[in-house]
Design a protein around this motif. Structure first.
Motif, short mmCIF file in Angstrom:
data_model
loop_
_atom_site.label_atom_id
_atom_site.label_comp_id
_atom_site.label_asym_id
_atom_site.label_seq_id
_atom_site.Cartn_x
_atom_site.Cartn_y
_atom_site.Cartn_z
N PRO A 228 40.97 -30.73 3.45
CA PRO A 228 40.11 -29.62 3.04
C PRO A 228 39.74 -29.69 1.57
CG PRO A 228 41.88 -28.81 4.46
CD PRO A 228 42.18 -30.26 4.17
N GLU A 229 40.69 -30.13 0.73
CA GLU A 229 40.41 -30.24 -0.70
C GLU A 229 39.34 -31.30 -0.97
OE1 GLU A 229 44.57 -28.66 -0.27
OE2 GLU A 229 43.37 -30.23 0.65
N ALA A 230 39.42 -32.43 -0.28
CA ALA A 230 38.46 -33.52 -0.48
C ALA A 230 37.06 -33.10 -0.06
CB ALA A 230 38.90 -34.76 0.28
N VAL A 231 36.96 -32.41 1.08
CA VAL A 231 35.65 -31.97 1.56
C VAL A 231 35.09 -30.89 0.64
CG1 VAL A 231 34.37 -31.03 3.49
CG2 VAL A 231 36.29 -32.55 3.92
N SER A 232 35.93 -29.97 0.20
CA SER A 232 35.47 -28.91 -0.70
C SER A 232 34.95 -29.49 -2.01
CB SER A 232 36.62 -27.94 -0.99
OG SER A 232 37.03 -27.27 0.19
N ALA A 233 35.64 -30.50 -2.53
CA ALA A 233 35.19 -31.14 -3.77
C ALA A 233 33.82 -31.81 -3.58
CB ALA A 233 36.22 -32.17 -4.24
N LEU B 174 35.27 -23.21 2.81
CA LEU B 174 35.17 -24.26 3.81
C LEU B 174 34.97 -23.69 5.20
CD1 LEU B 174 35.26 -27.34 3.77
CD2 LEU B 174 37.65 -27.23 4.46
N ARG B 175 35.48 -22.46 5.43
CA ARG B 175 35.35 -21.86 6.76
C ARG B 175 33.88 -21.63 7.12
NH1 ARG B 175 36.89 -17.37 3.57
NH2 ARG B 175 35.57 -15.52 3.82
#
Length: 368
Positions: A271-276, A286-287
């Protein structure tokens, strides 16, 4: 005894009124005692149960709190069950949806399955048709490029591609083509640019991105809106079913950003990688983007941009921080988050350093 069951079939064995209550109860008890474990062992049944439970709760008069409790109890059992990983993932999804009411969830879920390799091939064929208007061809191209890099439509006007002799960015171990973006929707007065690593992008993909940058450099919001309308018109011609036609009516450029998110999560990005990559500073939003089937394999074969490793480390997971604070206060860990094993509920939170204990324990590249 082996039984082949078609979960999509719905043919009643007994016509209405032919089976009394007692007889039906006996048969249901028989099925429960003899076949419950054998049925629930199968992943297809676990997925079908989740679909049934979601529909059942929509028609239920129970309170939202009661519905969440039902899901949590099933999720807790799935954590300890045998071959119940699929059921656990489905209950995590339902619990997440129950806590975060995101509009158009079913539409986003359908779009996450509609846009696959076959759909992209038909879309590319349509874009190569010289008889369609230029606005439609450009709209399809911009949509396809956004699927690969996930940036906002407004960010295309400031994007810059470095493909010839790109530098090795801090925290990285090798040089790859880089997409530099001025992040939109930020509270910073002078925000730093966002860097996306285009690892695995071939010349065709890079050329498509470069063409989109040149195309949008001088475009107004009105011109971009025309591209969206043209893109949707072109897609309606490649719809192969009434369901696809209905879903395409909801497609815009934000859809490409959401599918990029779902495909990245399917690719086991954290989730952190996609959010970045999306330009977010926390995992909260992200939701709104990951509303699709993230528990299946990837449905496209296009390359996906990623954030730099240093950028990923800067993204906060508020639930991880809350998990740490809760345990330091003597509470139990949140489901899906680590037990930090602290024995000091009065630990000084101000002396932890810049990175939280939870973030130090959780591998930022792992798939939680």
């Amino acid at each position: 005894m082996q039984i082949l069951i078609n979960l999509d079939a719905n043919h009643p064995t007994f016509p209405p009124g032919t089976l009394d209550t007692r007889s039906r109860s006996l048969m249901e008890t028989y099925i429960k005692e003899r076949f419950f474990d054998n049925l629930m062992y199968h992943e297809a049944v676990q997925k079908d149960f989740a679909v049934w439970l979601e529909a059942h709760q929509k028609n239920s008069q129970a309170s939202p709190k009661g519905k969440r409790l039902e899901i949590r109890k099933i999720r807790s059992a799935a954590e300890k069950g045998l071959n119940t990983t699929t059921l656990l993932g489905e209950m995590e999804r339902l619990h997440f949806d129950a806590r975060n009411n995101v509009p158009d969830k079913q539409i986003n879920f359908g779009l996450s399955h509609l846009i696959d390799t076959d759909f992209l091939a038909r879309m590319a064929k349509q874009a190569g048709n010289p008889d369609i208007p230029i606005t439609q061809r450009r709209g399809l191209m911009l949509f396809g490029a956004t699927l690969m890099v996930g940036i906002r439509t407004s960010e295309w006007t400031t994007a810059r591609l470095i493909s010839d002799n790109p530098p090795v960015l801090p925290g990285e171990t090798a040089a790859h083509p880089i997409l530099v973006i001025q992040t939109a929707k930020t509270r910073k007065v002078d925000p730093e640019p966002r860097y996306l690593i285009l690892e695995g992008f071939d010349r065709g993909a890079l050329g498509m991105i470069e063409a989109c940058i040149e195309m949008t450099a001088s475009m107004t919001n009105g011109h971009l809106g025309q591209l969206v309308a043209g893109m949707r018109q072109a897609m309606l011609r490649v719809a192969d079913s009434p369901e696809a036609f209905e879903l395409i009516e909801h497609i815009d450029m934000r859809t490409a950003r959401k599918v990029f998110t779902v495909e990245s999560r399917r690719d086991k990005c954290s989730p952190e990688a996609v959010s970045a990559a999306l330009g977010h500073t926390t995992t909260n939003n992200l939701r709104w983007y990951a509303q699709g089937d993230i528990h299946c394999e990837r449905l496209t074969d296009i390359p996906l941009a990623r954030a730099t490793l240093n950028a990923v480390k800067k993204v906060r997971d508020p639930l991880a921080d809350f998990n740490e604070r809760k345990q330091l206060a003597g509470g139990k860990p949140l489901s899906g988050y680590p037990d930090l094993g602290t024995d000091n509920p009065n630990a000084d939170l101000d002396n932890r350093g810049s990175a939280s204990l939870a973030n130090r324990l959780i591998n930022p590249q792992g798939n939680r």
